[in-house]
Every structure is written in C-alpha cells, then in structure tokens.
Enzyme design. Structure first.
Site, mmCIF file in Angstrom:
data_model
loop_
_atom_site.group_PDB
_atom_site.id
_atom_site.type_symbol
_atom_site.label_atom_id
_atom_site.label_comp_id
_atom_site.label_asym_id
_atom_site.label_seq_id
_atom_site.Cartn_x
_atom_site.Cartn_y
_atom_site.Cartn_z
ATOM 1 C CB CYS A 84 -0.932 -0.028 1.209
ATOM 2 S SG CYS A 84 -1.925 1.464 1.352
ATOM 3 C CB CYS A 97 -0.574 2.473 4.067
ATOM 4 S SG CYS A 97 -2.046 1.824 3.295
ATOM 5 C CG ASP A 98 3.167 1.137 4.402
ATOM 6 O OD1 ASP A 98 2.746 1.605 5.479
ATOM 7 O OD2 ASP A 98 2.905 -0.005 4.006
#
Ligand code: NDP
Length: 317
Positions: free
Chosen positions: A132, A135-136
């Site tokens: 992701c 997200c990261d």
C-alpha cells in the site's frame, strides 16, 4: 431478524446499502477489517464520475457511508466468521457478536492485495515490504524503491511513490506491461521512474538495518541480479475475499463468487454478490458501485417475491 444484510463496505456494499435504505429495507451493513475497502488505501480517484478535480479515496468512501447512514443503514463492526445459506432465514456469524439472521444477503467483500510468496517477503512486511503506497510511501522519503507488477496498480503506485522516493524502479516479470496506456505513459514520463522489465522476482533481501533490495532472475540473460532498494511495494493484483463462503455459495476456480450474467444473483436465491468479489474483468470503483445498485434492486425484487430465479447449473467464466 432482518430483511437484508450487506457484508462489506467498499463502493459496491455502500451503494447497495444506500439503495436498500432508501427502499425502507433497513439494511444491516457489516464492515470488516478494512472499512471502506480498497479505495481507502488509494490516493486520488480521477475516474469516478462527478468529481472533475478528483477526490481522495478515503473521502469518497466516507461520503458514501454517510449517505447510507442518512437513509437508515445500520453498521456493525466485525469479521464474518461463518454463514449458513442452507436454510431460511440465512445466518451470518460475526466475530464477537451474535448470529445475525436475514431474509436476504448481499456479498460485497471485495478483494485483497496479493503477495508473491517469495522468500523474505512476509518476514519484511512493515520492515520495507508493503502492498500500500498510500499507507507507507511517507516512510520512504529520500529512499530508493521498487514496485513489482506491470498493471495499473503498479503504475499508479510507482507514480505516487515518486512524491517521496528519489528513484522508483518498476520490476515486471514480462517485457510487456499490462497497464492501460494512459497509466503507462504517466509513469514513463516521470523521470524518477525507471524500469527493470523481464525480471522474475526471486527474493526480498534484507540486511541487519533494513532492506538491501530484490533478487531477480533476468529472463534475457538467465542471470540472477540484485536490484538495490530500501523498500519493495508489491502491486500484483488481488484475491477475492471469499474464504468464509467456501461450500456455501458457488465460487469459480479463482475464488470469485459466480453470478448469473447480467444480474447479481448467486446460485442461492436470496443471496446476491456485487463489486470486486464477483468481478474478474472491470474491477473499477464505478463498476463496483453500479453492481451494488444492481444487487440492491435484485434483492428488493426478491424480497417482494416477484422474481425468484432457480438456476443451479455451473457457468463457465
Ligand atoms: P492486474 O491483474 O491488472 O496486474 C497485475 C500485474 O502483476 C501484472 O503485471 C502481472 O503480470 C503481475 N503479476 C501477477 N502475479 C505475479 C507474480 N506472481 N509475480 C510477478 N508478477 C506478477 O492488477 P492491478 O491491481 O494492477 O489492476 C487490477 C484492476 O484495477 C485493473 O482492471 C486495473 O485497470 C484497475 N486499476 C485502475 C486504476 C485506475 O484507473 N486509476 C488504478 C489501479 C488499478 P502479468 O501481466 O505477466 O500477468
């Protein structure tokens, strides 16, 4: 006892919930571990009609949820452990709560990110391996990254990650990319994106203080190579979330729910499926939302008793 239960809260489930709620069917909507579904892990959505400037995935999903709530949909948080579609009313067991009984069920559990299954991959999730970018990506400011895959997801993640990384290398097992032309072009025009095509990923290699990179097989030379990187983003597609349905509703060879073409009907009258959990072809937010609307309308008709199809033959997909 409820008239209808929707399992899953991506664009398909929430659209179904909006329609069912507006039809006064008071749907119970079960949201699992990822409320809002895959779109909550994307950045900007540019192809959902009605938003000429684009909209962030989480915001779109939040809006859909509020819209469903406004018309009376009730949300239950939890993981569906088990279903029983063998008798009426249908039974749905949600982790940590009682069994929910309903006259009809809409399955909209979507699909989850797929992993390669190579050494070093699972061990390093959260330590350099991710599925992701949204997200990261933030954790890789000024770093070198690899994105594995050649589809639209890989192109999108590669382009997005250049906001943080100094260099993003796309590693694809074939010479050709599967991605749409516009997404390929966007990535190719980005000077921070480089390419390692025709390379089969073999191993995620970690050192003591972080990732060293990705070991690949160069299909042209037959040699193994280490592509150095601080992070590896795996973007190779998705698997339908149907484990809990095995043996209860017809699934195809890849685990997708089989629906009667042109409808959202499964082989169990009263059980419907919409969105990515039954879609091996389009898998777009807008097609998921459209099929959610179809599921709600099919369900409404079923509950009215006007159309109950009895089809049990297996369909070739
Ligand atoms: P796809 O299935 O389209 O692509 C998966 C990619 O991963 C392919 O390049 C495939 O290679 C590769 N791959 C699969 N398994 C392996 C493996 N074991 N080892 C190495 N490589 C592997 O998935 P996407 O998630 O990219 O896209 C899914 C759908 O979502 C598509 O319809 C896409 O258009 C859509 N989408 C749309 C976006 C947008 O409109 N903005 C953004 C993202 C996705 P191979 O080609 O060799 O099979």
């Amino acid at each position: 006892m409820h008239r209808t239960v929707v399992i899953g809260t991506g664009p398909s489930g929430l659209t179904a919930a909006i329609y069912l709620a507006r039809a006064n069917l008071n749907p119970i909507v079960i949201e699992g571990l990822q409320p809002g579904g895959q779109l909550t892990t994307t950045t900007e959505i540019e192809n959902f009609p009605g938003f000429p400037q684009g909209i962030m995935g989480p915001e779109l999903m939040d809006n859909m949820r509020k819209q469903a709530e406004r018309f009376g949909a009730q949300f239950v948080n939890g993981w569906v452990d088990a279903v029983d579609f063998s008798q009426r009313p249908f039974k749905i067991t949600v982790e940590g709560s009682d069994t929910i009984e309903a006259d009809s069920v809409i399955i909209s559990t979507g699909a989850s990110a797929r992993y390669l299954g190579i050494p070093g991959e699972q061990d390093n999730i959260g330590r350099g391996v991710s599925t992701c970018a949204t997200c990261d990506g933030f954790f890789f400011r000024g770093k070198k990254l690899i994105v594995i895959g050649g589809g639209d997801s890989a192109m999108e993640e590669a382009s997005f990650l250049t906001r943080f990384a100094t260099d993003v290398k796309v590693v694809n097992r074939r010479d050709e990319l599967r991605a749409s032309k516009i997404m390929q072009d966007r990535a190719r025009e980005n000077e921070k994106v480089s390419w390692a095509l025709n390379r089969k990923p073999l191993e995620v290699v970690a050192g003591e203080t972080g990732l060293k990179g990705l070991k690949v097989l160069n299909n042209e030379t037959g040699q193994e190579e280490l592509i150095e990187a601080d992070g590896v983003f795996v973007a190779i597609g998705h698997t339908p979330n149907t484990t809990f349905l095995q043996g209860h509703v017809e699934l195809d060879g890849h685990g997708y729910v089989v629906v009667k073409p042109g409808t959202t009907e499964t082989n169990i009258p009263g059980v419907f499926a919409c969105g990515d959990v039954q879609d091996t072809k389009y898998r777009q937010a807008i097609t998921a939302a459209g099929s959610g609307c179809m599921a709600a309308m099919d369900c409404e008709k079923y509950l009215e008793g006007s159309v109950v199809h009895d089809w049990s033959e297996t369909l070739d997909r």
